[in-house]
Design a protein around this motif. Structure first.
Motif, mmCIF file in Angstrom:
data_model
loop_
_atom_site.group_PDB
_atom_site.id
_atom_site.type_symbol
_atom_site.label_atom_id
_atom_site.label_comp_id
_atom_site.label_asym_id
_atom_site.label_seq_id
_atom_site.Cartn_x
_atom_site.Cartn_y
_atom_site.Cartn_z
ATOM 1 N N SER A 110 0.833 -1.206 0.000
ATOM 2 C CA SER A 110 0.000 0.000 0.000
ATOM 3 C C SER A 110 0.866 1.254 0.000
ATOM 4 O O SER A 110 0.590 2.207 -0.732
ATOM 5 N N ALA A 111 1.920 1.240 0.812
ATOM 6 C CA ALA A 111 2.833 2.393 0.849
ATOM 7 C C ALA A 111 3.545 2.553 -0.490
ATOM 8 O O ALA A 111 3.663 3.667 -1.018
ATOM 9 N N LYS A 112 4.010 1.430 -1.061
ATOM 10 C CA LYS A 112 4.690 1.477 -2.357
ATOM 11 C C LYS A 112 3.746 2.008 -3.424
ATOM 12 O O LYS A 112 4.131 2.867 -4.232
ATOM 13 N N LEU A 113 2.522 1.526 -3.439
ATOM 14 C CA LEU A 113 1.547 1.993 -4.419
ATOM 15 C C LEU A 113 1.269 3.485 -4.270
ATOM 16 O O LEU A 113 1.055 4.180 -5.263
ATOM 17 N N GLY A 114 1.283 3.975 -3.036
ATOM 18 C CA GLY A 114 1.103 5.414 -2.825
ATOM 19 C C GLY A 114 2.189 6.214 -3.526
ATOM 20 O O GLY A 114 1.902 7.198 -4.221
ATOM 21 N N PHE A 115 3.437 5.782 -3.378
ATOM 22 C CA PHE A 115 4.541 6.479 -4.045
ATOM 23 C C PHE A 115 4.450 6.331 -5.567
ATOM 24 O O PHE A 115 4.734 7.259 -6.310
ATOM 25 N N VAL A 116 4.053 5.142 -6.038
ATOM 26 C CA VAL A 116 3.942 4.917 -7.485
ATOM 27 C C VAL A 116 2.841 5.800 -8.070
ATOM 28 O O VAL A 116 3.007 6.375 -9.153
ATOM 29 N N VAL A 117 1.725 5.925 -7.361
ATOM 30 C CA VAL A 117 0.643 6.795 -7.833
ATOM 31 C C VAL A 117 1.117 8.245 -7.891
ATOM 32 O O VAL A 117 0.849 8.963 -8.864
ATOM 33 N N LEU A 118 1.846 8.682 -6.861
ATOM 34 C CA LEU A 118 2.365 10.056 -6.863
ATOM 35 C C LEU A 118 3.351 10.285 -8.011
ATOM 36 O O LEU A 118 3.293 11.318 -8.685
ATOM 37 N N LEU A 119 4.250 9.328 -8.248
ATOM 38 C CA LEU A 119 5.192 9.470 -9.370
ATOM 39 C C LEU A 119 4.457 9.454 -10.708
ATOM 40 O O LEU A 119 4.815 10.198 -11.625
ATOM 41 N N SER A 120 3.447 8.615 -10.819
ATOM 42 C CA SER A 120 2.661 8.561 -12.055
ATOM 43 C C SER A 120 1.958 9.897 -12.302
ATOM 44 O O SER A 120 1.936 10.406 -13.422
ATOM 45 N N GLY A 121 1.387 10.462 -11.234
ATOM 46 C CA GLY A 121 0.738 11.765 -11.351
ATOM 47 C C GLY A 121 1.728 12.860 -11.700
ATOM 48 O O GLY A 121 1.446 13.732 -12.538
ATOM 49 N N LEU A 122 2.899 12.831 -11.063
ATOM 50 C CA LEU A 122 3.939 13.819 -11.377
ATOM 51 C C LEU A 122 4.355 13.695 -12.838
ATOM 52 O O LEU A 122 4.561 14.705 -13.512
ATOM 53 N N HIS A 123 4.461 12.481 -13.333
ATOM 54 C CA HIS A 123 4.796 12.301 -14.741
ATOM 55 C C HIS A 123 3.746 12.963 -15.635
ATOM 56 O O HIS A 123 4.086 13.606 -16.629
ATOM 57 N N GLY A 124 2.494 12.813 -15.288
ATOM 58 C CA GLY A 124 1.436 13.467 -16.061
ATOM 59 C C GLY A 124 1.565 14.978 -16.050
ATOM 60 O O GLY A 124 1.408 15.638 -17.082
ATOM 61 N N VAL A 125 1.868 15.528 -14.886
ATOM 62 C CA VAL A 125 2.062 16.983 -14.763
ATOM 63 C C VAL A 125 3.254 17.422 -15.611
ATOM 64 O O VAL A 125 3.186 18.423 -16.333
ATOM 65 N N GLN A 126 4.344 16.666 -15.523
ATOM 66 C CA GLN A 126 5.536 17.008 -16.301
ATOM 67 C C GLN A 126 5.264 16.951 -17.802
ATOM 68 O O GLN A 126 5.695 17.831 -18.551
ATOM 69 N N SER A 127 4.556 15.922 -18.238
ATOM 70 C CA SER A 127 4.231 15.799 -19.660
ATOM 71 C C SER A 127 3.407 16.989 -20.132
ATOM 72 O O SER A 127 3.643 17.528 -21.214
ATOM 73 N N GLY A 128 2.453 17.397 -19.308
ATOM 74 C CA GLY A 128 1.643 18.563 -19.651
ATOM 75 C C GLY A 128 2.465 19.833 -19.727
ATOM 76 O O GLY A 128 2.269 20.658 -20.625
ATOM 77 N N ARG A 129 3.393 19.994 -18.788
ATOM 78 C CA ARG A 129 4.247 21.192 -18.816
ATOM 79 C C ARG A 129 5.119 21.222 -20.061
ATOM 80 O O ARG A 129 5.274 22.265 -20.700
ATOM 81 N N LEU A 130 5.704 20.067 -20.420
ATOM 82 C CA LEU A 130 6.513 20.018 -21.639
ATOM 83 C C LEU A 130 5.672 20.348 -22.865
ATOM 84 O O LEU A 130 6.123 21.061 -23.766
#
Length: 137
Positions: A84-104
């Motif tokens: 559950s803790a690992k999935l929390g970090f993976v979800v956050l990294l996945s979301g950050l990737h989406g934000v980064q892709s949008g910014r680019l």
């Protein structure tokens, strides 16, 4: 090939995809951090980074999620605290990737780049994910 061999290959592919995904997020974090300080036309650099993101980072995140889910099901790990803790970090990294892709994408379309300070979080999350996956505390 028996089930244990299958799981080893699934785990190897999951780890390889995770390395590519985290590498792409780190590269994008560095790009977004350094872009405002770059002299001259940075459009070719941004275009290249977006191409890398589409062809390497996005397929890697898909493989990470698919194979990670397969591993969690085969190991009956759902409901365990470490996952559950690992999935929390993976979800956050996945979301950050989406934000980064949008910014680019917006920068490539002409928006001015703003300083990004996401790299420390990316590194912390990647380390936390690795520790949780290996130690399974």
């Amino acid at each position: 090939m028996n089930f244990a061999d299958y799981c080893i290959w699934l785990k190897a592919a999951h780890v390889a995809a995770a390395l590519l995904f985290v590498g792409g997020v780190v590269a994008t974090s560095l790009t977004l951090a350094l872009l405002p300080t770059m002299p001259g036309d940075s459009a070719p650099f941004v275009t290249g980074m977006r191409r890398y993101d589409r062809w390497v980072t996005v397929p890697a995140i898909i493989v990470v999620w698919l194979f990670g889910t397969g591993l969690a099901v085969s190991g009956a790990w759902f409901g365990q605290g470490w996952l559950s803790a690992k999935l929390g970090f993976v979800v956050l990294l996945s979301g950050l990737h989406g934000v980064q892709s949008g910014r680019l994408r917006r920068i490539e379309a002409g928006a001015s780049p703003a300083m990004s300070r996401s790299l420390p979080f990316v590194l912390f999350a990647a380390i936390a994910i690795a520790v949780l996956a290996v130690a399974k505390p």
